[in-house]
Scaffold this active site. Structure first.
Site, PDB file in Angstrom:
ATOM      1  N   ILE A 168     -46.300  17.595 -54.734  1.00 22.06           N
ATOM      2  CA  ILE A 168     -45.133  18.125 -55.444  1.00 22.06           C
ATOM      3  C   ILE A 168     -45.279  19.635 -55.317  1.00 22.06           C
ATOM      4  CG2 ILE A 168     -46.423  17.861 -57.627  1.00 22.06           C
ATOM      5  CD1 ILE A 168     -43.827  17.643 -59.145  1.00 22.06           C
ATOM      6  N   SER A 169     -44.197  20.333 -54.926  1.00 17.29           N
ATOM      7  CA  SER A 169     -44.316  21.756 -54.611  1.00 17.29           C
ATOM      8  C   SER A 169     -44.642  22.601 -55.841  1.00 17.29           C
ATOM      9  CB  SER A 169     -43.022  22.271 -53.980  1.00 17.29           C
ATOM     10  OG  SER A 169     -42.612  21.440 -52.925  1.00 17.29           O
ATOM     11  N   GLN A 170     -45.180  23.785 -55.564  1.00 14.96           N
ATOM     12  CA  GLN A 170     -45.531  24.739 -56.615  1.00 14.96           C
ATOM     13  C   GLN A 170     -44.250  25.262 -57.284  1.00 14.96           C
ATOM     14  OE1 GLN A 170     -47.063  28.185 -54.715  1.00 14.96           O
ATOM     15  NE2 GLN A 170     -47.333  29.341 -56.614  1.00 14.96           N
TER      16      GLN A 170
END
Ligand code: SAH
Length: 207
Positions: free
Chosen positions: A59-61
């Protein structure tokens, strides 16, 4: 329960690092990131880092998500295409910013989990599609905005074709070294590109 962690993330990592777009901040304040990470990571769901979601994916930052959304300048009536549903987190945020979201995921298990999760959480303007993002999703094209959350070595031609006039596409592009690229199509269909910053995303895989 996670409200104070969430406001702290917004204040320290987003506003603190220069995100100013009120639409983006509001959308990100409304999406419960803890519901999109794995059970064991719940307590660190608001740390400003990518987290594993299995299948070698993340899951992206939050900061990078906010940065990309701010640059995309999504308007309320837009139809948006996302490549790489992953956890569904970014799709949920997009659904608060746009009228309609189509999100394409190539890993079957992530597609199924993502679709179920987004439905259970009550997001109704998102269509989750199982397939290869290199093809885009012609059925609902053209898209006013396109966002890639996995990195191709070149921006896929199909996606540029499916972008509407006056549309914007943002993508991490490259191999080991990647850059975030903003591609814009003007009202006559003419393309221009801007290089924004060095980034590191998972590679966009081929079917
Ligand atoms: N936006 C996601 C980030 C997921 S990471 C989130 O908020 O959680 C990138 C995702 O892109 C992974 O789920 C990966 O499986 C997917 N992906 C990689 N190559 C792809 C392709 N060719 N087509 C569609 N999805 C792809």
């Amino acid at each position: 329960m996670f409200e104070s962690e969430k406001s702290k993330m917004i204040k320290d990592h987003l506003i603190g690092r220069g995100i100013r777009d009120a639409r983006v901040l509001k959308a990100m304040s409304s999406v419960p990131r803890e519901k999109f990470v794995r059970e064991r990571d719940k307590l660190i769901s608001y740390a400003d880092t990518p987290l594993s979601i299995g299948w070698g994916q993340t899951i992206s930052q939050p900061y990078i998500v906010a940065y990309m959304l701010e640059v995309l300048d999504i308007e309320k009536e837009n139809r948006v295409l996302e490549i790489g549903t992953g956890s569904g987190y970014e799709a949920a945020i997009l659904s608060r910013l746009a009228k309609e979201v189509v999100t394409v995921e190539i890993v079957e298990e992530l597609y199924k989990d993502g679709k179920r999760k987004l439905e259970n959480l009550g997001y109704e303007n998102i269509e989750v599609v199982s397939g290869d993002g290199y093809r885009g999703y012609k059925k609902k094209a053209p898209y006013d905005r396109i966002i890639l959350s996995a990195a191709p070595t070149d921006i896929p031609e199909n996606l540029v074709d499916q972008l509407a006039a006056k549309g914007k596409l943002i993508a991490p592009v490259g191999g080991i070294f990647q850059e975030l690229i903003l591609l814009e199509k003007d009202e006559f269909g003419k393309i221009s590109k801007k290089r924004l910053l060095p980034v590191r995303f998972v590679p966009m895989v081929r079917e």
